[in-house]
Design a protein around this motif. Structure first.
Motif, PDB file in Angstrom:
ATOM      1  N   SER A  47       0.860  -1.178   0.000  1.00  0.00           N
ATOM      2  CA  SER A  47       0.000   0.000   0.000  1.00  0.00           C
ATOM      3  C   SER A  47       0.898   1.229   0.000  1.00  0.00           C
ATOM      4  N   PHE A  48       0.534   2.255  -0.747  1.00  0.00           N
ATOM      5  CA  PHE A  48       1.379   3.451  -0.818  1.00  0.00           C
ATOM      6  C   PHE A  48       1.268   4.288   0.450  1.00  0.00           C
ATOM      7  N   ALA A  49       2.333   5.035   0.736  1.00  0.00           N
ATOM      8  CA  ALA A  49       2.362   5.924   1.903  1.00  0.00           C
ATOM      9  C   ALA A  49       1.406   7.095   1.699  1.00  0.00           C
ATOM     10  N   LYS A  50       1.227   7.893   2.754  1.00  0.00           N
ATOM     11  CA  LYS A  50       0.278   9.000   2.691  1.00  0.00           C
ATOM     12  C   LYS A  50       0.812  10.205   1.926  1.00  0.00           C
ATOM     13  N   ASN A  51       2.143  10.308   1.809  1.00  0.00           N
ATOM     14  CA  ASN A  51       2.724  11.503   1.189  1.00  0.00           C
ATOM     15  C   ASN A  51       3.333  11.264  -0.191  1.00  0.00           C
ATOM     16  N   GLU A  52       3.500  10.015  -0.610  1.00  0.00           N
ATOM     17  CA  GLU A  52       4.089   9.745  -1.919  1.00  0.00           C
ATOM     18  C   GLU A  52       3.790   8.311  -2.347  1.00  0.00           C
ATOM     19  N   ARG A  53       3.968   8.078  -3.641  1.00  0.00           N
ATOM     20  CA  ARG A  53       3.821   6.735  -4.206  1.00  0.00           C
ATOM     21  C   ARG A  53       5.137   6.417  -4.911  1.00  0.00           C
ATOM     22  N   LYS A  54       5.884   5.488  -4.390  1.00  0.00           N
ATOM     23  CA  LYS A  54       7.238   5.251  -4.904  1.00  0.00           C
ATOM     24  C   LYS A  54       7.410   3.794  -5.321  1.00  0.00           C
ATOM     25  N   VAL A  55       8.004   3.599  -6.525  1.00  0.00           N
ATOM     26  CA  VAL A  55       8.332   2.263  -7.033  1.00  0.00           C
ATOM     27  C   VAL A  55       9.755   2.290  -7.579  1.00  0.00           C
ATOM     28  N   THR A  56      10.342   1.103  -7.723  1.00  0.00           N
ATOM     29  CA  THR A  56      11.695   0.984  -8.281  1.00  0.00           C
ATOM     30  C   THR A  56      11.648   0.067  -9.495  1.00  0.00           C
ATOM     31  N   LEU A  57      12.222   0.541 -10.600  1.00  0.00           N
ATOM     32  CA  LEU A  57      12.183  -0.205 -11.866  1.00  0.00           C
ATOM     33  C   LEU A  57      13.575  -0.616 -12.316  1.00  0.00           C
ATOM     34  N   VAL A  58      13.686  -1.862 -12.764  1.00  0.00           N
ATOM     35  CA  VAL A  58      14.851  -2.343 -13.508  1.00  0.00           C
ATOM     36  C   VAL A  58      14.335  -2.868 -14.835  1.00  0.00           C
ATOM     37  N   GLY A  59      14.889  -2.386 -15.945  1.00  0.00           N
ATOM     38  CA  GLY A  59      14.423  -2.820 -17.255  1.00  0.00           C
ATOM     39  C   GLY A  59      13.528  -1.786 -17.899  1.00  0.00           C
ATOM     40  N   GLU A  60      12.412  -2.239 -18.490  1.00  0.00           N
ATOM     41  CA  GLU A  60      11.532  -1.327 -19.224  1.00  0.00           C
ATOM     42  C   GLU A  60      10.085  -1.496 -18.779  1.00  0.00           C
ATOM     43  N   ALA A  61       9.395  -0.357 -18.684  1.00  0.00           N
ATOM     44  CA  ALA A  61       7.983  -0.398 -18.295  1.00  0.00           C
ATOM     45  C   ALA A  61       7.258   0.811 -18.859  1.00  0.00           C
ATOM     46  N   PHE A  62       5.962   0.626 -19.089  1.00  0.00           N
ATOM     47  CA  PHE A  62       5.081   1.715 -19.490  1.00  0.00           C
ATOM     48  C   PHE A  62       4.155   1.999 -18.320  1.00  0.00           C
ATOM     49  N   PHE A  63       4.063   3.286 -17.952  1.00  0.00           N
ATOM     50  CA  PHE A  63       3.265   3.684 -16.797  1.00  0.00           C
ATOM     51  C   PHE A  63       2.059   4.519 -17.232  1.00  0.00           C
ATOM     52  N   GLU A  64       0.914   4.174 -16.682  1.00  0.00           N
ATOM     53  CA  GLU A  64      -0.312   4.956 -16.839  1.00  0.00           C
ATOM     54  C   GLU A  64      -0.745   5.344 -15.423  1.00  0.00           C
ATOM     55  N   VAL A  65      -0.279   6.519 -14.980  1.00  0.00           N
ATOM     56  CA  VAL A  65      -0.369   6.894 -13.573  1.00  0.00           C
ATOM     57  C   VAL A  65      -1.705   7.569 -13.256  1.00  0.00           C
ATOM     58  N   THR A  66      -2.352   7.093 -12.204  1.00  0.00           N
ATOM     59  CA  THR A  66      -3.578   7.703 -11.705  1.00  0.00           C
ATOM     60  C   THR A  66      -3.256   9.047 -11.047  1.00  0.00           C
ATOM     61  N   LYS A  67      -4.051  10.055 -11.330  1.00  0.00           N
ATOM     62  CA  LYS A  67      -3.795  11.393 -10.794  1.00  0.00           C
ATOM     63  C   LYS A  67      -4.037  11.430  -9.289  1.00  0.00           C
ATOM     64  N   ASP A  68      -3.098  12.060  -8.593  1.00  0.00           N
ATOM     65  CA  ASP A  68      -3.212  12.291  -7.148  1.00  0.00           C
ATOM     66  C   ASP A  68      -2.305  13.474  -6.829  1.00  0.00           C
ATOM     67  N   ARG A  69      -2.865  14.667  -6.708  1.00  0.00           N
ATOM     68  CA  ARG A  69      -2.071  15.884  -6.504  1.00  0.00           C
ATOM     69  C   ARG A  69      -1.404  15.913  -5.131  1.00  0.00           C
ATOM     70  N   ILE A  70      -1.928  15.159  -4.187  1.00  0.00           N
ATOM     71  CA  ILE A  70      -1.362  15.150  -2.840  1.00  0.00           C
ATOM     72  C   ILE A  70      -0.157  14.217  -2.758  1.00  0.00           C
ATOM     73  N   ARG A  71      -0.233  13.092  -3.492  1.00  0.00           N
ATOM     74  CA  ARG A  71       0.844  12.100  -3.430  1.00  0.00           C
ATOM     75  C   ARG A  71       1.495  11.950  -4.803  1.00  0.00           C
ATOM     76  N   PRO A  72       2.635  12.586  -5.024  1.00  0.00           N
ATOM     77  CA  PRO A  72       3.317  12.414  -6.311  1.00  0.00           C
ATOM     78  C   PRO A  72       3.769  10.968  -6.501  1.00  0.00           C
ATOM     79  N   PHE A  73       3.776  10.541  -7.765  1.00  0.00           N
ATOM     80  CA  PHE A  73       4.208   9.193  -8.110  1.00  0.00           C
ATOM     81  C   PHE A  73       5.668   9.270  -8.545  1.00  0.00           C
ATOM     82  N   LYS A  74       6.525   8.426  -7.944  1.00  0.00           N
ATOM     83  CA  LYS A  74       7.963   8.472  -8.224  1.00  0.00           C
ATOM     84  C   LYS A  74       8.450   7.112  -8.718  1.00  0.00           C
TER      85      LYS A  74
END
Length: 424
Positions: free
Chosen positions: A242-269
């Motif tokens: 589950s993502f934290a209250k202040n940010e959404r953070k993931v770590t990538l190795v390789g290649e990926a396509f992201f379709e990020v859900t909007k959330d102005r309070i929690r930036p996606f990193k």
């Protein structure tokens, strides 16, 4: 017409060698627009004689030659339009990646352009004769026992749980959906208890899972916030239960396509190879394979903020249709690009557009789980065209051989080796 034919022959030779001026290319374009039938026939003969390998031209049917000739003419017209666009853009505050103008062509480069012509023909044949048996073609240098053995990749991934348990995910499913429980995209349960907060007492934002695709595999995941991620072959994504209250953070190795859900309070990193991408809600592709020197980030919609963890540079912002090339040091270059070739893999296509041979074969090697080796120095050919990733390796290699290359397959301790050999 003899004078014109002589001039056409001369200019086509210059075009092939990369010495044609823009004015001379424009003259060729006007010559191709000739309405007189005898003039047009002479032009067609000159095109075949000057630009196609004799063996290739001899093997073409009349209908295929017509398609080939029309595509050559269109390519030259596109050369002019491309140069005009570059001149109209002028100077701006973006540092573009240096791209070789399409009219500056050396012989191996033009040989690769012939691939586009052949691919167009093949795509037409595949579409028109989908229900008919394919005409078999011998593939020189590939053993009969191996040439049909290598099939395309498909849905395949593992999910590593916080306790180290490794789950082999269903290959009949295309992805998983995160929530209180993990299910496949069709609603079926993954079949195991992933996390029990009451039993562990651990904050779910600190419970990390890892989705990994092998060579020849791809998979999709819907994260807890609704963000969708497509993983290409030989890639992995670490993310919390589950993502934290202040940010959404993931770590990538390789290649990926992201379709990020909007959330102005929690930036996606997205963290990858020392680079950090920060977004609020957008679509973008990240290519960050360990063996590649550069990290490529391609933005489709929205806005992206880029920075390095060494803070050697101030943050850089991408706009839709832009791509960054990050070396991980003090150099991040930005260019305006056609995003289609960099996202086509998600739609099940190889899309080559002035793609260097090494990059194209790297993509093919990952998807078909073959190791690519070069038996001799291979000219810096560029590939053009689109090929379905669902095709067996044999059919892909048959297309690539039109660029002047030859391939051999062999087995070594269970691994499949694809040798690349320049034509003699």
């Amino acid at each position: 017409m003899d004078t014109n034919k002589s001039k056409i022959d001369q200019l086509l030779q210059k075009y092939k060698e990369g010495n044609c001026s823009l004015e001379e290319i424009e003259w060729l374009r006007q010559a191709f627009s000739a309405t007189d039938r005898s003039d047009q026939d002479a032009i067609d003969i000159a095109l075949v004689a000057s630009l196609l390998q004799p063996s290739s031209a001899a093997e073409m049917s009349e209908s295929r030659q017509k398609i080939t000739l029309e595509n050559i003419k269109k390519q030259i017209q596109q050369d002019i339009e491309g140069v005009n666009r570059l001149s109209e853009e002028g100077e701006n505050d973006i540092a573009p990646i240096q791209k070789k103008p399409k009219f500056s062509i050396v012989w191996p480069y033009w040989a690769a352009a012939c691939l586009l012509i052949f691919v167009c023909s093949m795509m037409y044949i595949w579409q028109q004769n989908a229900n008919n048996p394919r005409i078999d073609m011998d593939l020189t240098g590939i053993q009969d026992t191996l040439r049909d053995a290598v099939q395309s990749g498909g849905n395949s991934a593992t999910l590593r749980l916080a306790d180290g348990t490794l789950l082999q995910l269903n290959k009949q499913a295309s992805g998983i959906v995160m929530g209180d429980n993990i299910i496949y995209e069709n609603g079926e349960s993954v079949g195991t208890t992933i996390y029990d907060k009451q039993a562990t007492g651990v904050d779910p934002s600190e419970v990390l899972l890892e989705l990994t695709t092998p060579l020849g595999g791809m998979y999709q995941i819907t994260l807890p916030d609704g963000t969708k991620v497509w993983l290409n072959a030989a890639s992995s994504l670490k993310y919390p239960m589950s993502f934290a209250k202040n940010e959404r953070k993931v770590t990538l190795v390789g290649e990926a396509f992201f379709e990020v859900t909007k959330d102005r309070i929690r930036p996606f990193k997205v963290l990858s190879k020392g680079q950090e991408i920060e977004v609020l809600g957008t679509e973008f592709n990240v290519n960050a394979y360990p063996e590649n020197e550069n990290i490529k980030t391609t933005l489709i919609t929205g806005k992206v903020k880029l920075s390095n963890d060494n803070h050697a540079l101030p943050p850089i912002y991408l706009k839709p249709g832009q791509q960054s090339m990050n070396t991980g040091g003090s150099d991040i270059r930005i260019a305006n690009v056609d995003v289609a070739p960099f996202t086509a893999w998600k739609e099940g296509m190889f899309y080559f557009d002035e793609t260097p041979i090494s990059d194209a074969l790297q993509q093919i090697g990952r998807w078909y789980n073959v190791e690519v080796k070069y038996k001799a120095h291979v000219p810096q050919t560029h590939f053009y065209g689109r090929i379905k990733r669902s095709k067996p390796l044999r059919e892909v290699l048959e297309v690539l051989e039109e660029s002047g290359l030859r391939f051999e397959l062999s087995k070594d301790q269970g691994n499949t080796i694809l040798f690349v050999i320049p034509q003699k």
